[in-house]
Design an enzyme around this catalytic site. Structure first.
Site, PDB file in Angstrom:
ATOM      1  N   GLY A  62       0.860  -1.189   0.000  1.00  0.00           N
ATOM      2  CA  GLY A  62       0.000   0.000   0.000  1.00  0.00           C
ATOM      3  C   GLY A  62       0.885   1.224   0.000  1.00  0.00           C
ATOM      4  O   GLY A  62       1.443   1.600  -1.036  1.00  0.00           O
ATOM      5  N   GLU A 108      -4.132   7.490  -2.948  1.00  0.00           N
ATOM      6  CA  GLU A 108      -2.983   8.130  -3.627  1.00  0.00           C
ATOM      7  C   GLU A 108      -1.975   8.700  -2.625  1.00  0.00           C
ATOM      8  O   GLU A 108      -1.422   9.784  -2.821  1.00  0.00           O
ATOM      9  CB  GLU A 108      -3.479   9.191  -4.608  1.00  0.00           C
ATOM     10  CG  GLU A 108      -4.369   8.546  -5.655  1.00  0.00           C
ATOM     11  CD  GLU A 108      -4.584   9.372  -6.884  1.00  0.00           C
ATOM     12  OE1 GLU A 108      -3.656  10.066  -7.304  1.00  0.00           O
ATOM     13  OE2 GLU A 108      -5.682   9.281  -7.440  1.00  0.00           O
TER      14      GLU A 108
HETATM   15  C1  LIG Z   1     -11.762   3.693  -2.462  1.00  0.00           C
HETATM   16  C2  LIG Z   1     -10.321   3.437  -2.785  1.00  0.00           C
HETATM   17  C3  LIG Z   1      -9.858   3.583  -4.090  1.00  0.00           C
HETATM   18  C4  LIG Z   1      -8.521   3.304  -4.411  1.00  0.00           C
HETATM   19  N1  LIG Z   1      -8.108   3.348  -5.729  1.00  0.00           N
HETATM   20  C5  LIG Z   1      -6.875   2.875  -6.055  1.00  0.00           C
HETATM   21  C6  LIG Z   1      -6.495   2.731  -7.443  1.00  0.00           C
HETATM   22  O1  LIG Z   1      -7.230   3.078  -8.361  1.00  0.00           O
HETATM   23  N2  LIG Z   1      -5.274   2.195  -7.724  1.00  0.00           N
HETATM   24  C7  LIG Z   1      -4.409   1.796  -6.735  1.00  0.00           C
HETATM   25  O2  LIG Z   1      -3.345   1.294  -7.065  1.00  0.00           O
HETATM   26  N3  LIG Z   1      -4.744   1.934  -5.418  1.00  0.00           N
HETATM   27  C8  LIG Z   1      -5.953   2.451  -5.057  1.00  0.00           C
HETATM   28  N4  LIG Z   1      -6.319   2.564  -3.741  1.00  0.00           N
HETATM   29  C9  LIG Z   1      -5.364   2.154  -2.708  1.00  0.00           C
HETATM   30  C10 LIG Z   1      -4.813   3.313  -1.882  1.00  0.00           C
HETATM   31  O3  LIG Z   1      -3.944   4.095  -2.641  1.00  0.00           O
HETATM   32  C11 LIG Z   1      -4.145   2.696  -0.618  1.00  0.00           C
HETATM   33  O4  LIG Z   1      -5.214   2.220   0.194  1.00  0.00           O
HETATM   34  C12 LIG Z   1      -3.307   3.700   0.140  1.00  0.00           C
HETATM   35  O5  LIG Z   1      -2.161   4.046  -0.582  1.00  0.00           O
HETATM   36  C13 LIG Z   1      -2.870   3.172   1.519  1.00  0.00           C
HETATM   37  O6  LIG Z   1      -2.360   1.883   1.457  1.00  0.00           O
HETATM   38  P1  LIG Z   1      -2.917   0.765   2.480  1.00  0.00           P
HETATM   39  O7  LIG Z   1      -4.404   0.797   2.359  1.00  0.00           O
HETATM   40  O8  LIG Z   1      -2.229  -0.500   2.210  1.00  0.00           O
HETATM   41  O9  LIG Z   1      -2.539   1.305   3.911  1.00  0.00           O
HETATM   42  P2  LIG Z   1      -1.138   1.060   4.682  1.00  0.00           P
HETATM   43  O10 LIG Z   1      -0.010   1.420   3.798  1.00  0.00           O
HETATM   44  O11 LIG Z   1      -1.154  -0.285   5.291  1.00  0.00           O
HETATM   45  O12 LIG Z   1      -1.237   2.143   5.835  1.00  0.00           O
HETATM   46  C14 LIG Z   1      -1.939   1.951   7.056  1.00  0.00           C
HETATM   47  C15 LIG Z   1      -1.618   3.153   7.966  1.00  0.00           C
HETATM   48  O13 LIG Z   1      -0.212   3.148   8.274  1.00  0.00           O
HETATM   49  C16 LIG Z   1       0.350   4.399   7.927  1.00  0.00           C
HETATM   50  N5  LIG Z   1       1.742   4.210   7.496  1.00  0.00           N
HETATM   51  C17 LIG Z   1       2.205   3.368   6.523  1.00  0.00           C
HETATM   52  N6  LIG Z   1       3.535   3.492   6.392  1.00  0.00           N
HETATM   53  C18 LIG Z   1       3.920   4.449   7.278  1.00  0.00           C
HETATM   54  C19 LIG Z   1       5.172   5.037   7.619  1.00  0.00           C
HETATM   55  N7  LIG Z   1       6.307   4.699   7.007  1.00  0.00           N
HETATM   56  N8  LIG Z   1       5.190   5.983   8.586  1.00  0.00           N
HETATM   57  C20 LIG Z   1       4.048   6.367   9.199  1.00  0.00           C
HETATM   58  N9  LIG Z   1       2.840   5.846   8.939  1.00  0.00           N
HETATM   59  C21 LIG Z   1       2.769   4.900   7.969  1.00  0.00           C
HETATM   60  C22 LIG Z   1      -0.545   4.929   6.815  1.00  0.00           C
HETATM   61  O14 LIG Z   1      -0.418   6.323   6.674  1.00  0.00           O
HETATM   62  C23 LIG Z   1      -1.906   4.494   7.303  1.00  0.00           C
HETATM   63  O15 LIG Z   1      -2.394   5.406   8.247  1.00  0.00           O
HETATM   64  C24 LIG Z   1      -7.623   2.897  -3.392  1.00  0.00           C
HETATM   65  C25 LIG Z   1      -8.076   2.789  -2.073  1.00  0.00           C
HETATM   66  C26 LIG Z   1      -9.413   3.028  -1.767  1.00  0.00           C
HETATM   67  C27 LIG Z   1      -9.877   2.846  -0.336  1.00  0.00           C
END
Ligand SMILES: Cc1cc2nc3c(=O)[nH]c(=O)nc-3n(C[C@H](O)[C@H](O)[C@H](O)COP(=O)(O)OP(=O)(O)OC[C@H]3O[C@@H](n4cnc5c(N)ncnc54)[C@H](O)[C@@H]3O)c2cc1C
Length: 380
Positions: free
Chosen positions: A132, A364
């Site tokens: 993510g 994003e």
């Molecule tokens: C409705 C929707 C549409 C989307 N559309 C697309 C799309 O079209 N294409 C695509 O590829 N993706 C898409 N996404 C995915 C979206 O970009 C990811 O959900 C987002 O980047 C976060 O990744 P994750 O959900 O794995 O959260 P994680 O990365 O697991 O994060 C969980 C929490 O940990 C925090 N965190 C993570 N790493 C760190 C760090 N190093 N330091 C501090 N805090 C941290 C984050 O900020 C967050 O609060 C979509 C998501 C949704 C919900």
């Protein structure tokens, strides 16, 4: 010369899309939020208006307009219906943009043109269950086999994929000594082994299409490589920079909608013999909301303007996305507060703005990731 005026073309686009948003998009927004029905009809009309390829070259069927115009359209659509706004923003900035930026001439004619004409929706498959924020954690693989890549893996939360004829995905093309090489590859969605699953139950943006992709021995020719092999990681960072302007614009649109409703309600609702807008505390809340929206919109337009000038805009794109998404949540929450108990009820619509706005702090690049990006870009 500093000039905050929109050009004649931008003003014309704004007027046209504003009327369309009010007359065509807004009336169905509540129903779509409940029914989760994708706004197919709205997009048919947007195609007819030449909006689907707005910032891309006319050579590929686009509108030849600029990024500010794209931001205006995204804001206005999101003001009326954020599900429509995210569909449009992802279509252009995640679907069309990487093809426009990194595609060969042949790829642009083959894949960007149907996006510009609205024949296909644009989508972009980056996120995976274990990749993510740390998108480098990609596990999907694309193994070379003769003239083809054979792709295996899965993607999560991908916007628009059910309505896309093809999309770019990221995959590991080489993994030598633990050093992964990530590339972007264009995959037609009707190819054997490719499955799109559309069954997430979301908090908001209900009428937008969010899907899971499964790639099981998907075979595509090597000519479907987008950009250069091994450059997929850098390419998606560049793509996301532009996408963040779209998310910022969406956030401004939602915040504006929440503010408009709160202002209207504050002039109607009477308590203690006065309308709410006569109480100074309500006036101050509305003043703060208006000020933050103004600032967020200016930040979005500045990032878009920098992009249009061909100047670096990563820092401003991150800043506008972060600020606009956080004030959209704040403004939506205050709009509910101004509505009191009625604001908590679906009927009054302001709760939808808050549910829709939340995604903007996540998609994003989360707010935490934006702060990391900005910190790096300011030299921390
Ligand atoms: C409705 C929707 C549409 C989307 N559309 C697309 C799309 O079209 N294409 C695509 O590829 N993706 C898409 N996404 C995915 C979206 O970009 C990811 O959900 C987002 O980047 C976060 O990744 P994750 O959900 O794995 O959260 P994680 O990365 O697991 O994060 C969980 C929490 O940990 C925090 N965190 C993570 N790493 C760190 C760090 N190093 N330091 C501090 N805090 C941290 C984050 O900020 C967050 O609060 C979509 C998501 C949704 C919900």
């Amino acid at each position: 010369m500093l000039n905050f005026d929109l050009t004649e073309e931008q003003q014309m686009i704004k007027k046209m899309i504003r009327e369309f948003a009010d007359e065509v998009v807004a009336p169905g927004a509540v129903d779509r939020d409940r029914s989760k029905k994708f706004p197919v009809e709205v997009f048919k009309q947007l195609s007819g208006m030449g909006m689907m390829g707005l910032p891309f070259s006319e050579e590929y069927g686009g509108g030849g307009a600029d990024t500010i115009s794209f931001a205006i359209v995204t804001e206005e659509l999101s003001r009326a219906c954020a599900s429509t706004g995210i569909t449009y923003s992802a279509h252009i900035s995640l679907g069309g943009a990487p093809l426009n930026l990194f595609g060969t001439e042949a790829q642009k004619h083959k894949y960007l043109t149907p996006i510009c004409t609205g024949e296909s929706f644009g989508a972009f498959g980056l996120t995976e269950s274990n990749a993510g924020s740390d998108a480098g954690g990609t596990q999907t693989t694309a193994k070379e086999d003769g003239d083809d890549y054979v792709i295996n893996g899965s993607k999560m939360f991908i916007t628009n994929a059910s309505y896309a004829k093809h999309l770019a995905i990221t995959a590991i093309t080489r993994n030598e000594g633990g050093k992964k090489e990530i590339s972007a590859i264009i995959v037609p969605t009707d190819v054997e082994g490719f499955t799109v699953i559309d069954n997430y139950e979301k908090m908001g943006l209900n009428a937008s299409n969010t899907t899971e992709l499964v790639l099981d021995n998907v075979r595509v020719p090597k000519e479907n490589l987008l950009g250069t092999q091994g450059n997929g990681f850098r390419q998606f960072l560049v793509t996301l920079d532009g996408g963040r302007i779209g998310i910022g614009a969406m956030a401004v649109g939602i915040a504006q909608a929440a503010f408009d409703r709160a202002l209207r309600y504050s002039k109607e609702r009477k308590q203690f013999g006065k309308v709410l807008s006569e109480f100074q505390i309500t006036q101050f809340k509305l003043a703060d909301m208006a000020m933050k929206i103004e600032l967020a919109r200016t930040m979005v337009h500045k990032a878009a303007w920098l992009k249009d000038q061909g100047r670096p805009f990563s820092r401003e794109a991150s800043m506008c996305k972060l600020y606009a998404s956080e004030i959209a949540m704040e403004v939506a929450s205050e709009a509910i507060q101004i509505h009191g108990g009625y604001g908590y009820m679906r009927e009054y619509e302001v709760e939808r703005y808050m549910r829709d706005a939340k995604l903007l702090e996540i998609g994003e690049g989360t707010s935490e990731v934006q702060r990391m990006v900005i910190a790096r870009l300011i030299g921390c």
